[in-house]
Design a protein around this motif. Structure first.
Motif, mmCIF file in Angstrom:
data_model
loop_
_atom_site.group_PDB
_atom_site.id
_atom_site.type_symbol
_atom_site.label_atom_id
_atom_site.label_comp_id
_atom_site.label_asym_id
_atom_site.label_seq_id
_atom_site.Cartn_x
_atom_site.Cartn_y
_atom_site.Cartn_z
ATOM 1 N N ALA A 182 0.835 -1.204 0.000
ATOM 2 C CA ALA A 182 0.000 0.000 0.000
ATOM 3 C C ALA A 182 0.873 1.259 0.000
ATOM 4 C CB ALA A 182 -0.935 0.004 1.211
ATOM 5 N N TYR A 183 1.947 1.246 0.778
ATOM 6 C CA TYR A 183 2.844 2.396 0.831
ATOM 7 C C TYR A 183 3.543 2.601 -0.512
ATOM 8 C CZ TYR A 183 6.816 5.354 1.719
ATOM 9 O OH TYR A 183 7.742 6.374 1.616
ATOM 10 N N ASP A 184 4.061 1.532 -1.102
ATOM 11 C CA ASP A 184 4.737 1.656 -2.401
ATOM 12 C C ASP A 184 3.769 2.153 -3.471
ATOM 13 O OD1 ASP A 184 7.226 0.976 -1.425
ATOM 14 O OD2 ASP A 184 7.162 -1.094 -2.152
ATOM 15 N N LEU A 185 2.545 1.672 -3.445
ATOM 16 C CA LEU A 185 1.532 2.144 -4.389
ATOM 17 C C LEU A 185 1.283 3.636 -4.196
ATOM 18 C CD1 LEU A 185 -0.669 1.617 -6.540
ATOM 19 C CD2 LEU A 185 -2.219 1.129 -4.638
ATOM 20 N N PHE A 186 1.154 4.051 -2.935
ATOM 21 C CA PHE A 186 0.961 5.475 -2.633
ATOM 22 C C PHE A 186 2.109 6.296 -3.221
ATOM 23 C CE2 PHE A 186 2.431 8.914 0.097
ATOM 24 C CZ PHE A 186 1.386 9.811 -0.065
ATOM 25 N N CYS A 187 3.346 5.855 -3.009
ATOM 26 C CA CYS A 187 4.516 6.589 -3.523
ATOM 27 C C CYS A 187 4.461 6.728 -5.041
ATOM 28 C CB CYS A 187 5.811 5.891 -3.120
ATOM 29 S SG CYS A 187 6.181 6.013 -1.365
ATOM 30 N N CYS A 188 4.173 5.647 -5.716
ATOM 31 C CA CYS A 188 4.117 5.675 -7.188
ATOM 32 C C CYS A 188 3.021 6.618 -7.676
ATOM 33 C CB CYS A 188 3.874 4.278 -7.736
ATOM 34 S SG CYS A 188 5.296 3.186 -7.539
ATOM 35 N N GLU A 189 1.856 6.541 -7.069
ATOM 36 C CA GLU A 189 0.740 7.400 -7.485
ATOM 37 C C GLU A 189 1.025 8.873 -7.189
ATOM 38 O OE1 GLU A 189 -2.032 6.650 -9.257
ATOM 39 O OE2 GLU A 189 -1.175 4.647 -9.466
#
Length: 185
Positions: free
Chosen positions: A117-124
């Motif tokens: 979830a954190y990595d997805l947040f960073c990418c977005e």
């Protein structure tokens, strides 16, 4: 008007290098509060104007712990998980309430796990910030028509409101889902 456009382009070029550290890039060390605050400032100061309001303070971190948005520190030390939560919270509080952020974090964490979830947040977040350059470059082309320079702020603000509206609705639905799951357990 040309000078404004040039300054916007220069700023957008600077934003192209913006990067949020993914989970594995976060320090794998135990950190004290002052180190945490310094790191959050380092990562987010390129995109959040701290002159308007502080990015993160010790009091804010303590409140997030009391509200169970982030885990309590262990012997006054914070780890990678704390940093991930604090980076996401500090970014998201620019557009959402703390309760909305808490609901969103809980929902995403349950769905895909904290790391993913954190990595997805960073990418977005990076993608959204990098999109700014596309909005400013040359004659702005959205929906196959040029957008005059003087309308950039209006378009950005109205899109921002619409995106915030969508985020709030999604979080409301996530909250309803979480409450339903808790009642059925």
């Amino acid at each position: 008007m040309e000078q404004i456009h040039e300054k916007l382009l220069a700023w957008a070029d600077e934003l192209q290098s913006f990067h949020l550290p993914k989970w594995e890039e976060l320090p794998d060390l135990e950190l004290y509060m002052d180190q945490v605050l310094t790191l959050i400032d380092k990562y987010l100061s390129p995109v959040i104007q701290s002159e308007k309001h502080p990015l993160l303070t010790a009091a804010m971190v303590n409140n997030y712990v009391k509200l169970h948005i982030i885990p309590a520190p262990i012997k006054k030390k914070y780890n990678r998980k704390h940093l991930a939560f604090l980076l996401a919270i500090t970014s998201l509080k620019q557009v959402l309430t703390i309760n909305e952020i808490r609901t969103g974090i809980l929902f995403q964490g349950k769905q895909v796990g904290i790391r993913k979830a954190y990595d997805l947040f960073c990418c977005e977040q990076e993608e959204a910030i990098h999109f700014i350059k596309q909005q400013i470059d040359g004659p702005i082309r959205l929906e196959k028509q040029a957008t005059p320079l003087e309308l950039i702020a209006v378009k950005a603000a109205t899109r921002s409101f619409a995106e915030k509206l969508l985020a709030e609705k999604m979080i409301e639905l996530e909250q309803q889902y979480l409450e339903k799951v808790e009642k059925s357990e």
